[in-house]
Write an enzyme that holds these catalytic residues in place. Sequence first.
Site, PDB file in Angstrom:
ATOM      1  N   ARG A  69      45.388  34.864  39.783  1.00 11.37           N
ATOM      2  CA  ARG A  69      44.899  36.238  39.572  1.00 11.37           C
ATOM      3  C   ARG A  69      43.634  36.253  38.723  1.00 11.37           C
ATOM      4  NH1 ARG A  69      46.958  40.860  35.968  1.00 11.37           N
ATOM      5  NH2 ARG A  69      46.282  42.742  37.044  1.00 11.37           N
ATOM      6  N   HIS A  73      40.255  38.251  39.591  1.00 13.59           N
ATOM      7  CA  HIS A  73      39.646  39.267  38.716  1.00 13.59           C
ATOM      8  C   HIS A  73      38.278  38.843  38.217  1.00 13.59           C
ATOM      9  CE1 HIS A  73      43.157  42.169  37.779  1.00 13.59           C
ATOM     10  NE2 HIS A  73      43.222  41.719  38.999  1.00 13.59           N
ATOM     11  N   ASP A  74      38.078  37.523  38.061  1.00 10.82           N
ATOM     12  CA  ASP A  74      36.734  37.082  37.694  1.00 10.82           C
ATOM     13  C   ASP A  74      35.811  37.258  38.878  1.00 10.82           C
ATOM     14  OD1 ASP A  74      34.765  36.027  36.019  1.00 10.82           O
ATOM     15  OD2 ASP A  74      34.960  34.061  36.951  1.00 10.82           O
ATOM     16  N   GLY A  77      32.728  39.129  41.216  1.00 11.21           N
ATOM     17  CA  GLY A  77      31.568  38.678  40.404  1.00 11.21           C
ATOM     18  C   GLY A  77      31.890  37.367  39.717  1.00 11.21           C
ATOM     19  N   ASP A  79      31.621  34.839  37.652  1.00 14.22           N
ATOM     20  CA  ASP A  79      30.694  34.296  36.659  1.00 14.22           C
ATOM     21  C   ASP A  79      31.369  34.126  35.302  1.00 14.22           C
ATOM     22  OD1 ASP A  79      31.086  36.877  35.930  1.00 14.22           O
ATOM     23  OD2 ASP A  79      28.986  37.369  35.619  1.00 14.22           O
ATOM     24  N   ASN A 100      43.151  44.325  33.078  1.00 14.52           N
ATOM     25  CA  ASN A 100      43.267  42.945  32.598  1.00 14.52           C
ATOM     26  C   ASN A 100      44.114  42.774  31.342  1.00 14.52           C
ATOM     27  OD1 ASN A 100      41.636  41.980  34.686  1.00 14.52           O
ATOM     28  ND2 ASN A 100      39.765  42.406  33.540  1.00 14.52           N
ATOM     29  N   PRO A 168      40.767  46.729  42.784  1.00  9.72           N
ATOM     30  CA  PRO A 168      41.679  47.738  43.320  1.00  9.72           C
ATOM     31  C   PRO A 168      42.858  47.985  42.386  1.00  9.72           C
ATOM     32  CG  PRO A 168      41.971  45.633  44.454  1.00  9.72           C
ATOM     33  CD  PRO A 168      40.803  45.468  43.538  1.00  9.72           C
ATOM     34  N   HIS A 198      50.670  37.832  46.039  1.00 14.95           N
ATOM     35  CA  HIS A 198      51.740  38.563  45.342  1.00 14.95           C
ATOM     36  C   HIS A 198      53.121  37.977  45.640  1.00 14.95           C
ATOM     37  CE1 HIS A 198      49.165  42.404  44.481  1.00 14.95           C
ATOM     38  NE2 HIS A 198      48.765  41.337  43.824  1.00 14.95           N
ATOM     39  N   ASP A 255      58.034  38.650  43.791  1.00 17.16           N
ATOM     40  CA  ASP A 255      58.898  38.089  44.824  1.00 17.16           C
ATOM     41  C   ASP A 255      60.124  37.555  44.093  1.00 17.16           C
ATOM     42  OD1 ASP A 255      60.279  36.538  46.620  1.00 17.16           O
ATOM     43  OD2 ASP A 255      58.582  35.275  47.198  1.00 17.16           O
ATOM     44  N   THR A 258      61.745  33.830  44.945  1.00 18.21           N
ATOM     45  CA  THR A 258      60.997  32.601  44.635  1.00 18.21           C
ATOM     46  C   THR A 258      59.668  32.951  43.953  1.00 18.21           C
ATOM     47  OG1 THR A 258      60.125  32.679  46.902  1.00 18.21           O
ATOM     48  CG2 THR A 258      61.954  31.167  46.506  1.00 18.21           C
ATOM     49  N   ASP A 263      54.749  31.061  49.052  1.00 20.11           N
ATOM     50  CA  ASP A 263      55.245  31.033  50.435  1.00 20.11           C
ATOM     51  C   ASP A 263      54.842  32.347  51.104  1.00 20.11           C
ATOM     52  OD1 ASP A 263      56.892  32.917  49.241  1.00 20.11           O
ATOM     53  OD2 ASP A 263      58.610  31.581  49.104  1.00 20.11           O
TER      54      ASP A 263
HETATM   55  C1  HEM Z   1      44.814  43.985  47.384  1.00 19.28           C
HETATM   56  C2  HEM Z   1      44.624  44.536  46.212  1.00 19.28           C
HETATM   57  C3  HEM Z   1      45.375  44.108  44.990  1.00 19.28           C
HETATM   58  C4  HEM Z   1      45.998  44.928  44.105  1.00 19.28           C
HETATM   59  C5  HEM Z   1      46.028  46.450  44.160  1.00 19.28           C
HETATM   60  C6  HEM Z   1      46.608  44.104  43.113  1.00 19.28           C
HETATM   61  C7  HEM Z   1      47.324  44.576  42.026  1.00 19.28           C
HETATM   62  C8  HEM Z   1      48.029  43.785  41.146  1.00 19.28           C
HETATM   63  C9  HEM Z   1      48.779  44.282  40.024  1.00 19.28           C
HETATM   64  C10 HEM Z   1      48.866  45.748  39.613  1.00 19.28           C
HETATM   65  C11 HEM Z   1      49.383  43.232  39.449  1.00 19.28           C
HETATM   66  C12 HEM Z   1      50.314  43.258  38.245  1.00 19.28           C
HETATM   67  C13 HEM Z   1      49.563  43.561  36.979  1.00 19.28           C
HETATM   68  C14 HEM Z   1      50.541  43.884  35.879  1.00 19.28           C
HETATM   69  O1  HEM Z   1      51.171  42.963  35.334  1.00 19.28           O
HETATM   70  O2  HEM Z   1      50.708  45.057  35.586  1.00 19.28           O
HETATM   71  C15 HEM Z   1      49.028  42.056  40.190  1.00 19.28           C
HETATM   72  C16 HEM Z   1      49.467  40.796  39.907  1.00 19.28           C
HETATM   73  C17 HEM Z   1      49.027  39.667  40.577  1.00 19.28           C
HETATM   74  N1  HEM Z   1      48.052  39.629  41.550  1.00 19.28           N
HETATM   75 FE1  HEM Z   1      47.245  41.206  42.503  1.00 19.28          FE
HETATM   76  N2  HEM Z   1      46.359  42.801  43.405  1.00 19.28           N
HETATM   77  C18 HEM Z   1      45.603  42.745  44.534  1.00 19.28           C
HETATM   78  C19 HEM Z   1      45.081  41.616  45.124  1.00 19.28           C
HETATM   79  C20 HEM Z   1      45.281  40.342  44.654  1.00 19.28           C
HETATM   80  C21 HEM Z   1      44.551  39.181  45.096  1.00 19.28           C
HETATM   81  C22 HEM Z   1      43.401  39.198  46.079  1.00 19.28           C
HETATM   82  C23 HEM Z   1      45.067  38.124  44.429  1.00 19.28           C
HETATM   83  C24 HEM Z   1      44.667  36.676  44.490  1.00 19.28           C
HETATM   84  C25 HEM Z   1      44.242  36.061  45.555  1.00 19.28           C
HETATM   85  C26 HEM Z   1      46.125  38.624  43.579  1.00 19.28           C
HETATM   86  C27 HEM Z   1      46.944  37.852  42.803  1.00 19.28           C
HETATM   87  C28 HEM Z   1      47.882  38.332  41.921  1.00 19.28           C
HETATM   88  C29 HEM Z   1      48.826  37.483  41.202  1.00 19.28           C
HETATM   89  C30 HEM Z   1      48.991  35.985  41.369  1.00 19.28           C
HETATM   90  C31 HEM Z   1      49.528  38.320  40.338  1.00 19.28           C
HETATM   91  C32 HEM Z   1      50.601  37.895  39.328  1.00 19.28           C
HETATM   92  C33 HEM Z   1      49.905  37.555  38.019  1.00 19.28           C
HETATM   93  C34 HEM Z   1      50.799  36.987  36.954  1.00 19.28           C
HETATM   94  O3  HEM Z   1      51.962  36.693  37.209  1.00 19.28           O
HETATM   95  O4  HEM Z   1      50.296  36.809  35.835  1.00 19.28           O
HETATM   96  N3  HEM Z   1      46.202  39.972  43.721  1.00 19.28           N
HETATM   97  N4  HEM Z   1      48.180  42.420  41.213  1.00 19.28           N
END
Ligand code: HEM
Length: 359
Positions: A69, A73-74, A77, A79, A100, A168, A198, A255, A258, A263
């Site tokens: 993640r 988020h980086d 952009g 950088d 963040n 987003p 996710h 998830d 797991t 997966d």
């Molecule tokens: C499609 C739009 C996306 C939205 C709206 C979104 C939103 C979110 C939100 C709200 C969280 C949880 C934040 C919290 O703890 O409150 C999250 C977690 C996460 N997101 Fe996304 N996300 C998106 C796309 C992505 C993308 C593109 C990736 C990476 C390729 C990603 C990877 C992750 C991962 C791995 C977590 C878990 C982080 C952790 O366990 O520390 N997400 N996301």
Amino acid sequence: MRAARQGKPAAGGVALLVALAVWLLPAVARAQLRVGFYDTTCPNAEALVRQAVAAAFARDAGTAAGLIRLHFHDCFGCDASVLLTVNPGGGQTERDAAPNNPSLRGFDVIDAAKAAVEQSCPRTVSCADIVAFAARDSAALTGSVSYQVPAGRRDGHVSNASDTVDLPPPTSTAKELTDLFAAKNLSVEDMVVLSGAHTVGRSFCESFVDRVWNRSAKPPAAIVDAGLSSSYASLLRALCPSNTTRATPITTAMDPGTPNVLDNNYYKLLPRGMGLFFSDNQLRVDTAMAALVSSFAANETLWKEKFAAAMVKMGRIQVQTGTCGEVRLNCSVVNPSSSTIELGSSAPAADEDGGVATS
Ligand code: HEM
Ligand SMILES: *[C@@H]1O[C@H](CO)[C@@H](O)[C@H](O)[C@H]1NC(C)=O
Ligand SMILES: *[C@@H]1O[C@H](CO)[C@@H](O)[C@H](O)[C@H]1NC(C)=O
Ligand SMILES: *[C@@H]1O[C@H](CO)[C@@H](O)[C@H](O)[C@H]1NC(C)=O
Ligand SMILES: *[C@@H]1O[C@H](CO)[C@@H](O)[C@H](O)[C@H]1NC(C)=O
Ligand SMILES: *[C@@H]1O[C@H](CO)[C@@H](O)[C@H](O)[C@H]1NC(C)=O
Ligand SMILES: *[C@@H]1O[C@H](CO)[C@@H](O)[C@H](O)[C@H]1NC(C)=O
């Protein structure tokens, strides 16, 4: 080609030239990042990052999700601006902004990797590349997904909380998701593919609490948002009090089965009403997105191939290369010289003596 068949060879030739130019332009832009960028200047770089990630993963498997993640988020952009704890221009940093803080994690792993790399080859490997390598290593550890990372990113000088508007929020509609990814030249397919991340990690309550509690009602009333299974909603409601804030330190796995395995479960959970965010469920509502969801649910190999390719594509967004930016010495702060250099002065010279005092 079509023009030529219509009997206009001249127009066809022009079309071909235009097509060639259009095809070459992005290739030239892309050539600035390359696989093996540190092969001669720091041959251990990728191994050192991998070791730091593996050590952190052994202590806490959740760091892998955090690092994937962090790269996302980086990279709206790429950088390393998300790592900065101080904005040289003043004001709130990206790192402190709502999307963040406090949820983004893995900063300590990047710092450990950077320390190892600096010891081996000082002032050579950028923080932005370390973030990209660490995300790749995290995908390898959690899902045996492997890909090569084109490198050569430089670190930026600015971190601005308002840049996070590009990211987003979990309340995004299908249209908003499409537009926000399109603004970074990522397609609907890229977006659906990348959302599969996710399948690892966790979320704080604040990102989904309004799907299970109506907090406008007095007192707050139990609700079940469209697309959410009622049993899953009850579980989430029991977990997250209606007075949840961003600081409420309660998290849940996205998830649940797991949480540390990359997966294709994400795509299998969506049709069961177990996409955690409103935005996740939007991938079922939009017909084109839903077709992609089914194909990735049916074929994990297909998804993993596309995920690897999409991560590489995401890693190219708005990169600084060549002599733009800098190689930060400490990933949390810009180099001392760069914050005091006036535009037009000799940046490389100031970089060399590195002794210009700040604050
Ligand atoms: C499609 C739009 C996306 C939205 C709206 C979104 C939103 C979110 C939100 C709200 C969280 C949880 C934040 C919290 O703890 O409150 C999250 C977690 C996460 N997101 Fe996304 N996300 C998106 C796309 C992505 C993308 C593109 C990736 C990476 C390729 C990603 C990877 C992750 C991962 C791995 C977590 C878990 C982080 C952790 O366990 O520390 N997400 N996301
Ligand atoms: C941050 O970005 C906003 C919007 O582009 C701008 O108005 C503001 O001046 C920037 N702040 C800093 C400290 O660069
Ligand atoms: C998207 O692609 C266009 C055309 O190649 C380019 O001008 C623009 O800078 C790109 N945007 C991003 C965010 O990479
Ligand atoms: C939430 O409660 C308010 C106030 O009672 C009501 O007007 C609104 O329709 C409710 N919203 C939902 C989604 O149930
Ligand atoms: C939130 O609600 C819980 C009970 O559900 C209560 O124990 C707690 O004190 C409340 N927290 C705040 C900050 O109001
Ligand atoms: C799954 O996707 C892979 C990779 O694209 C492909 O080779 C394979 O034939 C697909 N399997 C099925 C059952 O469609
Ligand atoms: C990096 O900078 C931060 C913030 O100034 C500081 O707390 C940390 O000790 C520095 N790390 C190293 C390795 O110098």
